[in-house]
Design an enzyme around this catalytic site. Structure first.
Site, mmCIF file in Angstrom:
data_model
loop_
_atom_site.group_PDB
_atom_site.id
_atom_site.type_symbol
_atom_site.label_atom_id
_atom_site.label_comp_id
_atom_site.label_asym_id
_atom_site.label_seq_id
_atom_site.Cartn_x
_atom_site.Cartn_y
_atom_site.Cartn_z
ATOM 1 N N ASN A 242 0.832 -1.207 0.000
ATOM 2 C CA ASN A 242 0.000 0.000 0.000
ATOM 3 C C ASN A 242 0.865 1.254 0.000
ATOM 4 O OD1 ASN A 242 -1.793 -2.199 1.217
ATOM 5 N ND2 ASN A 242 -3.250 -0.528 1.035
ATOM 6 N N GLU A 243 1.934 1.228 0.784
ATOM 7 C CA GLU A 243 2.819 2.376 0.880
ATOM 8 C C GLU A 243 3.452 2.689 -0.466
ATOM 9 O OE1 GLU A 243 6.896 3.728 3.279
ATOM 10 O OE2 GLU A 243 5.876 1.860 3.796
ATOM 11 N N ARG A 244 3.930 1.672 -1.165
ATOM 12 C CA ARG A 244 4.612 1.901 -2.441
ATOM 13 C C ARG A 244 3.647 2.413 -3.502
ATOM 14 N NH1 ARG A 244 8.033 -3.668 -1.396
ATOM 15 N NH2 ARG A 244 9.518 -2.691 0.045
#
Length: 382
Positions: A242-244
């Site tokens: 999700n962060e990437r």
């Protein structure tokens, strides 16, 4: 072609208007202070439903689709400053996904609901002084003592670290080597033994606070474990995905703004009796970079559609993050160069963007880690 609806377009306008009113005008002040006031900004975002777009309505979320997340981060990245966009991303897509997907009902009510409502600032703590990309080498330990975990260790480069009310902490809860003994824990920052050791002085992203945290016999209930004990590595890998994706979405917004502002400057700057934009090398270079941004944008949209279909988007997230980092650095250097001496001045946005851009290739997994992952996904490794 991605199917944005009228509601999506309304959301884009909502986020852009909010960012231009509540974030943009304070960029210089927050950069100078080395922090943005999350406890003031997040409640304003929560009023518009922007802190839990995809989360269940039972916890204050909007139950929206992933395209709404794309729009949120594109628009935050477009307005800047990048440090604020990153700090918001920590709240929405880096510290809370595991809690939403794997946390108990009690944990969600106690910690997720306040985060979505803007009443609590949160952070995620993985990196340590001696362990960065190698998550399996983490040394921060949580030892069970009755119904509590007793935590000892240190975490480094923690965004929102000085303001956070609670932390999604990855710690070693068993003596197993590698990833088998890791668990995710919710740790309130007012827990005795939890300390902000120092606020870090960064090259860029200066509008967000980044800290070193220490844990000395800090006790939290075993019930603060997110998901199952020992599965923290797998949950964190999902959270990294999700962060990437969010980083890649935000990078596109920032790159578009940088190219647009540079073109506007070149149209007004007269050199040898004509606007700089008339120089073919300059306008061809901008056109080529714009084409690459457009390709990354639509790659992101393809990733979002695959995510919505429930497909494995690990490769999408890895490729998008890798290209976003490389392209952002190239665009930052180009925009600064095309502005000449004024671009090198701290009073000009180009200087801040140049300082901010390297983090896209470091945070959330360095370029080399992305290449390591891709080499295995694509069979380029023995």
């Amino acid at each position: 072609m991605v199917a944005f609806t009228a509601e999506h377009h309304d959301l884009r306008k909502l986020v852009r208007d909010f960012a231009e009113k509540e974030i943009g005008p304070y960029a210089d002040e927050w950069e100078a202070n080395g922090i943005f006031p999350a406890h003031e900004l997040f409640p304003k975002m929560a009023e518009l439903g922007l802190l839990g777009l995809e989360y269940d309505t039972a916890y204050g979320g909007q139950g929206a689709d992933h395209l709404c997340t794309v729009i949120l981060h594109e628009e935050l990245g477009r307005v800047g400053p990048a440090g604020v966009a990153m700090g918001i991303g920590i709240q929405t897509d880096m510290a809370t996904p595991s809690l939403h997907h794997f946390g108990s009902e009690e944990l969600k009510q106690r910690y997720l609901v306040p985060a979505i409502n803007g009443e609590a600032v949160c952070s995620v703590a993985v990196t340590e002084p001696d362990t960065g990309s190698d998550v399996t080498a983490l040394r921060t330990r949580a030892v069970r003592d009755g119904d509590d975990w007793v935590i000892n260790g240190a975490k480094l480069y923690i965004t929102n670290g000085t303001q956070a009310d609670w932390i999604c902490l990855l710690a070693r809860t068993a003596d197993k080597p590698g990833y088998g003994g890791l668990s995710q824990l919710v740790v309130p920052t007012d827990t005795p033994g939890v300390r902000v050791q120092r606020k870090l002085d960064k090259l860029g992203m200066r509008s967000s606070d980044t800290a070193e945290l220490t844990f000395t016999d800090a006790r939290v209930p075993v019930s603060n474990t997110i998901g199952e004990v020992g599965l923290g590595f797998y949950q964190q890998m999902s959270q990294f995905q999700n962060e990437r994706l969010a980083l890649s979405y935000a990078a596109v917004g920032g790159m578009e703004t940088a190219l647009t502002r540079t073109a506007e400057y070149l149209k007004t700057r007269q050199v040898f009796g004509k606007p700089l934009i008339d120089n073919q090398h300059l306008n061809f270079t901008l056109a080529g970079l714009s084409a690459r941004v457009d390709m990354l944008r639509h790659y992101n949209y393809a990733a979002a559609e695959a995510y919505i279909r429930g497909e494995d988007v690990n490769r999408f997230a890895t490729v998008g993050k890798l290209e976003a980092g490389r392209l952002a650095r190239e665009i930052a250097a180009t925009c600064l160069q095309f502005h000449g001496a004024v671009g090198y001045m701290e009073e000009m946005w180009t200087a801040r963007y140049f300082r901010d851009s390297p983090v896209w290739s470091i945070g959330g997994g360095a370029d080399e880690v992305m290449l390591y992952v891709l080499s295995r996904l694509d069979g380029y490794h023995a």
